[in-house]
Motif scaffolding. Structure first.
Motif, PDB file in Angstrom:
ATOM      1  N   GLN A   1       0.833  -1.201   0.000  1.00  0.00           N
ATOM      2  CA  GLN A   1       0.000   0.000   0.000  1.00  0.00           C
ATOM      3  C   GLN A   1       0.867   1.249   0.000  1.00  0.00           C
ATOM      4  OE1 GLN A   1      -3.493  -0.049  -0.189  1.00  0.00           O
ATOM      5  NE2 GLN A   1      -3.081   2.091  -0.715  1.00  0.00           N
ATOM      6  N   LEU A   2       1.986   1.178   0.740  1.00  0.00           N
ATOM      7  CA  LEU A   2       2.932   2.305   0.752  1.00  0.00           C
ATOM      8  C   LEU A   2       3.490   2.550  -0.659  1.00  0.00           C
ATOM      9  CD1 LEU A   2       4.578   4.322   2.553  1.00  0.00           C
ATOM     10  CD2 LEU A   2       6.313   2.524   2.715  1.00  0.00           C
ATOM     11  N   ILE A   3       3.835   1.469  -1.339  1.00  0.00           N
ATOM     12  CA  ILE A   3       4.368   1.571  -2.706  1.00  0.00           C
ATOM     13  C   ILE A   3       3.305   2.148  -3.641  1.00  0.00           C
ATOM     14  CG2 ILE A   3       5.234   0.275  -4.683  1.00  0.00           C
ATOM     15  CD1 ILE A   3       7.217   0.410  -2.395  1.00  0.00           C
ATOM     16  N   ALA A   4       2.076   1.664  -3.512  1.00  0.00           N
ATOM     17  CA  ALA A   4       0.989   2.146  -4.365  1.00  0.00           C
ATOM     18  C   ALA A   4       0.727   3.627  -4.152  1.00  0.00           C
ATOM     19  CB  ALA A   4      -0.281   1.336  -4.096  1.00  0.00           C
ATOM     20  N   ASP A   5       0.725   4.067  -2.882  1.00  0.00           N
ATOM     21  CA  ASP A   5       0.492   5.480  -2.571  1.00  0.00           C
ATOM     22  C   ASP A   5       1.595   6.368  -3.140  1.00  0.00           C
ATOM     23  OD1 ASP A   5      -1.811   4.774  -1.264  1.00  0.00           O
ATOM     24  OD2 ASP A   5      -0.917   4.829   0.756  1.00  0.00           O
ATOM     25  N   ALA A   6       2.797   5.778  -3.330  1.00  0.00           N
ATOM     26  CA  ALA A   6       3.916   6.547  -3.885  1.00  0.00           C
ATOM     27  C   ALA A   6       3.853   6.633  -5.403  1.00  0.00           C
ATOM     28  CB  ALA A   6       5.237   5.917  -3.451  1.00  0.00           C
ATOM     29  N   GLY A   7       2.873   5.946  -6.013  1.00  0.00           N
ATOM     30  CA  GLY A   7       2.660   6.075  -7.459  1.00  0.00           C
ATOM     31  C   GLY A   7       3.410   5.080  -8.311  1.00  0.00           C
ATOM     32  N   ALA A   8       4.039   4.070  -7.695  1.00  0.00           N
ATOM     33  CA  ALA A   8       4.748   3.053  -8.475  1.00  0.00           C
ATOM     34  C   ALA A   8       3.827   1.861  -8.736  1.00  0.00           C
ATOM     35  CB  ALA A   8       6.000   2.605  -7.737  1.00  0.00           C
ATOM     36  N   ASN A   9       4.102   1.150  -9.810  1.00  0.00           N
ATOM     37  CA  ASN A   9       3.317  -0.034 -10.155  1.00  0.00           C
ATOM     38  C   ASN A   9       4.110  -1.278  -9.790  1.00  0.00           C
ATOM     39  OD1 ASN A   9       1.261  -1.625 -11.275  1.00  0.00           O
ATOM     40  ND2 ASN A   9       2.305  -1.700 -13.257  1.00  0.00           N
ATOM     41  N   VAL A  10       3.522  -2.173  -8.992  1.00  0.00           N
ATOM     42  CA  VAL A  10       4.197  -3.400  -8.587  1.00  0.00           C
ATOM     43  C   VAL A  10       4.062  -4.440  -9.701  1.00  0.00           C
ATOM     44  CG1 VAL A  10       4.301  -5.258  -6.896  1.00  0.00           C
ATOM     45  CG2 VAL A  10       3.749  -2.926  -6.155  1.00  0.00           C
ATOM     46  N   LEU A  11       5.210  -4.869 -10.253  1.00  0.00           N
ATOM     47  CA  LEU A  11       5.213  -5.861 -11.325  1.00  0.00           C
ATOM     48  C   LEU A  11       5.350  -7.278 -10.787  1.00  0.00           C
ATOM     49  CD1 LEU A  11       7.556  -4.042 -13.876  1.00  0.00           C
ATOM     50  CD2 LEU A  11       5.055  -4.088 -13.862  1.00  0.00           C
ATOM     51  N   ALA A  12       6.110  -7.439  -9.699  1.00  0.00           N
ATOM     52  CA  ALA A  12       6.305  -8.776  -9.136  1.00  0.00           C
ATOM     53  C   ALA A  12       6.710  -8.655  -7.679  1.00  0.00           C
ATOM     54  CB  ALA A  12       7.361  -9.549  -9.916  1.00  0.00           C
ATOM     55  N   VAL A  13       6.307  -9.648  -6.879  1.00  0.00           N
ATOM     56  CA  VAL A  13       6.645  -9.704  -5.456  1.00  0.00           C
ATOM     57  C   VAL A  13       7.105 -11.113  -5.122  1.00  0.00           C
ATOM     58  CG1 VAL A  13       5.831  -9.445  -3.087  1.00  0.00           C
ATOM     59  CG2 VAL A  13       4.890  -7.978  -4.890  1.00  0.00           C
ATOM     60  N   THR A  14       8.249 -11.214  -4.439  1.00  0.00           N
ATOM     61  CA  THR A  14       8.697 -12.498  -3.894  1.00  0.00           C
ATOM     62  C   THR A  14       8.788 -12.354  -2.387  1.00  0.00           C
ATOM     63  OG1 THR A  14       9.968 -12.997  -5.882  1.00  0.00           O
ATOM     64  CG2 THR A  14      10.504 -14.255  -3.907  1.00  0.00           C
ATOM     65  N   HIS A  15       8.079 -13.201  -1.668  1.00  0.00           N
ATOM     66  CA  HIS A  15       8.005 -13.134  -0.192  1.00  0.00           C
ATOM     67  C   HIS A  15       8.554 -14.452   0.348  1.00  0.00           C
ATOM     68  CE1 HIS A  15       5.885 -13.651   3.700  1.00  0.00           C
ATOM     69  NE2 HIS A  15       6.006 -12.332   3.799  1.00  0.00           N
ATOM     70  N   SER A  16       9.680 -14.395   1.081  1.00  0.00           N
ATOM     71  CA  SER A  16      10.330 -15.630   1.514  1.00  0.00           C
ATOM     72  C   SER A  16      10.777 -15.549   2.964  1.00  0.00           C
ATOM     73  CB  SER A  16      11.533 -15.932   0.615  1.00  0.00           C
ATOM     74  OG  SER A  16      12.230 -17.059   1.076  1.00  0.00           O
ATOM     75  N   ARG A  17      10.496 -16.598   3.716  1.00  0.00           N
ATOM     76  CA  ARG A  17      10.950 -16.690   5.094  1.00  0.00           C
ATOM     77  C   ARG A  17      12.213 -17.540   5.219  1.00  0.00           C
ATOM     78  NH1 ARG A  17       5.600 -17.842   4.688  1.00  0.00           N
ATOM     79  NH2 ARG A  17       4.097 -16.506   5.796  1.00  0.00           N
ATOM     80  N   ASP A  18      12.546 -18.309   4.186  1.00  0.00           N
ATOM     81  CA  ASP A  18      13.546 -19.365   4.318  1.00  0.00           C
ATOM     82  C   ASP A  18      14.913 -19.022   3.742  1.00  0.00           C
ATOM     83  OD1 ASP A  18      11.495 -20.915   5.420  1.00  0.00           O
ATOM     84  OD2 ASP A  18      10.842 -21.545   3.422  1.00  0.00           O
ATOM     85  N   ASN A  19      15.075 -17.829   3.181  1.00  0.00           N
ATOM     86  CA  ASN A  19      16.368 -17.455   2.629  1.00  0.00           C
ATOM     87  C   ASN A  19      17.436 -17.401   3.714  1.00  0.00           C
ATOM     88  OD1 ASN A  19      15.069 -17.191   0.237  1.00  0.00           O
ATOM     89  ND2 ASN A  19      15.643 -15.054  -0.135  1.00  0.00           N
ATOM     90  N   GLN A  20      18.659 -17.713   3.327  1.00  0.00           N
ATOM     91  CA  GLN A  20      19.771 -17.604   4.268  1.00  0.00           C
ATOM     92  C   GLN A  20      19.919 -16.148   4.721  1.00  0.00           C
ATOM     93  OE1 GLN A  20      23.435 -19.067   2.692  1.00  0.00           O
ATOM     94  NE2 GLN A  20      24.560 -18.835   4.601  1.00  0.00           N
ATOM     95  N   GLY A  21      20.083 -15.960   6.016  1.00  0.00           N
ATOM     96  CA  GLY A  21      20.238 -14.616   6.545  1.00  0.00           C
ATOM     97  C   GLY A  21      18.948 -13.973   7.000  1.00  0.00           C
ATOM     98  N   VAL A  22      17.817 -14.629   6.783  1.00  0.00           N
ATOM     99  CA  VAL A  22      16.526 -14.104   7.241  1.00  0.00           C
ATOM    100  C   VAL A  22      16.259 -14.631   8.654  1.00  0.00           C
ATOM    101  CG1 VAL A  22      14.049 -13.996   6.824  1.00  0.00           C
ATOM    102  CG2 VAL A  22      15.646 -14.009   4.891  1.00  0.00           C
ATOM    103  N   ALA A  23      16.179 -13.711   9.590  1.00  0.00           N
ATOM    104  CA  ALA A  23      16.002 -14.105  10.994  1.00  0.00           C
ATOM    105  C   ALA A  23      14.608 -14.672  11.224  1.00  0.00           C
ATOM    106  CB  ALA A  23      16.242 -12.897  11.905  1.00  0.00           C
ATOM    107  N   LEU A  24      14.499 -15.501  12.254  1.00  0.00           N
ATOM    108  CA  LEU A  24      13.210 -16.079  12.618  1.00  0.00           C
ATOM    109  C   LEU A  24      12.241 -14.963  12.991  1.00  0.00           C
ATOM    110  CD1 LEU A  24      11.875 -18.885  13.075  1.00  0.00           C
ATOM    111  CD2 LEU A  24      12.440 -18.636  15.509  1.00  0.00           C
ATOM    112  N   GLY A  25      11.035 -15.020  12.445  1.00  0.00           N
ATOM    113  CA  GLY A  25      10.043 -13.979  12.711  1.00  0.00           C
ATOM    114  C   GLY A  25      10.027 -12.877  11.672  1.00  0.00           C
ATOM    115  N   TYR A  26      10.898 -13.005  10.655  1.00  0.00           N
ATOM    116  CA  TYR A  26      10.949 -12.000   9.585  1.00  0.00           C
ATOM    117  C   TYR A  26      10.817 -12.682   8.216  1.00  0.00           C
ATOM    118  CZ  TYR A  26      12.395  -8.459  12.923  1.00  0.00           C
ATOM    119  OH  TYR A  26      12.423  -7.589  13.975  1.00  0.00           O
TER     120      TYR A  26
END
Length: 402
Positions: free
Chosen positions: A345-370
């Protein structure tokens, strides 16, 4: 000189009714960007999609009946291939074309479509050339060189005759260089008909064989580096071409891959024409290397338009990123319901168009809970990109631009 103005004029008669007289289009966009009056010689609209038909047909038309009976063979990155194939089929003779293994699929298919047998060999033109010479020796066929041949050079020079008829007041002509056939033929005609004209050659920085040869005052072979301008990816310039360029061409400049990609994108988006890498090189030079010219009448040769669709897609994406029309953001968010929606929503309010989103919890370096979020955004320009970055940082997001 190995080629005369009379040879070029004779070639024009040979080509009558075979080639298209391509247009000379004024471009407001490039004129305003460069501070000159810029015209485009649209050889990308020539039959087979390139100027190469001119030289190939002129050569084959002037073969003896004995030479024709043996069939013809050529080596090419793609455009000369199509010209030779079409010319040979027109005269009812067989043709074999050796092309680099990674030649654009569109050029390979078109060459076969014009009736040639295609052999794929080597990574660059010069390796394909060596293979073609081996096949020629085995089969005793007639070789049609893509640039180091008087008849081919004379055929390419017919572009200059059309150009001077359409724009006799032209002051500067900018021409892409691979082995040198195109600029050689044009230089012979231009300098004989209008000695005051300035002729500027353009090569890619990844393969500047003619520029190096002129600088060192001798023919040189340079190491291969991949380039999107496959049509001018030649390691060694032609001997005849070197002599003509040395005598007639005023300067040679080099352009990099990003500048060529930007020129392809500009031609596509603003001028509504498709150019391959070699074809766009002249525009890249006008925009980035000819700052010493202002208020001049400049003609740039768009030498070909045979670009692979996949290559075009990559160039468009690369060009959009470079110009700030597309951006990739990485950030971390709390792995709780609604946090991704808040970010989007923050991105949309700034006037940019979202082309793709990748949401991952399991990447190396991603802390638990993030979760790591990778965003591909369509933006207006670089100013908007950094405005969005500042806005995200104000909301406590740690942002990385890729």
């Amino acid at each position: 000189m190995p080629v005369s103005l009379e040879d070029v004029e004779k070639a024009r008669k040979t080509l009558a009714g075979v080639i298209c007289r391509t247009g000379l289009a004024y471009t407001n966009t490039v004129s305003e960007m460069s501070g000159n009056h810029v015209y485009l010689k649209m050889e990308n609209l020539q039959r087979t999609g390139s100027f190469k038909l001119r030289g190939a047909y002129n050569k084959i038309a002037n073969l003896s009946e004995k030479e024709k009976s043996k069939g013809v063979i050529a080596s090419s990155a793609g455009n000369h291939a199509q010209g030779v194939a079409l010319a040979a089929t027109t005269f009812g003779i067989s043709s074999t074309i050796v092309m680099p293994k990674h030649a654009p699929l569109s050029k390979v298919n078109a060459t076969r479509g014009y009736g040639a047998k295609v052999v794929l060999h080597g990574d660059v033109y010069d390796e394909a050339y060596a293979k073609a010479r081996c096949i020629q020796a085995e089969e005793n066929s007639t070789f049609v060189h893509p640039f180091d041949d008087p008849m081919v050079i004379a055929g390419q020079g017919t572009i200059a005759l059309e150009l001077l008829e359409d724009l006799p007041e032209v002051e500067v002509v900018v021409v892409p260089i691979g082995g040198g056939g195109l600029i050689s033929g044009m230089a012979v005609a231009l300098k004989n008909l209008k000695p005051s004209i300035k002729i500027i050659g353009v090569q890619t920085k990844n393969m500047p064989c003619m520029a190096e040869a002129i600088s060192r005052k001798c023919i040189v072979t340079i190491d291969k580096i991949p380039t999107i301008a496959d049509g001018i990816a030649v390691k060694t310039p032609g001997n005849l071409n070197f002599d003509i360029v040395k005598h007639f061409v005023d300067d040679i400049v080099t352009v990099d891959e990003e500048e060529i990609a930007g020129a392809i994108l500009l031609l596509l988006e603003r001028i509504k024409t498709i150019a391959e890498g070699a074809g766009a090189a002249a525009i890249a030079a006008v925009l980035h290397r000819l700052s010493q010219y202002k208020g001049r009448k400049i003609a740039a040769v768009i030498s070909g338009g045979n670009i692979d669709v996949n290559t075009m897609t990559r160039i468009i994406n690369k060009g959009m990123v470079k110009s700030g029309r597309k951006v990739f953001f990485d950030t971390m968010i709390s792995d709780k319901p609604g946090t991704l929606w808040t970010l989007l929503q923050l991105i949309a309010d700034a006037g940019a168009n979202v082309l793709a989103v990748t949401h991952s919890r399991d990447n190396q370096g991603v802390a638990l809970g993030y979760a790591k979020v990778e965003l591909e955004l369509e933006t207006a320009d670089k100013e908007q990109i950094y405005a969005i970055k500042r806005l995200m940082e104000e909301k406590q997001y740690c942002v990385n631009i890729r």
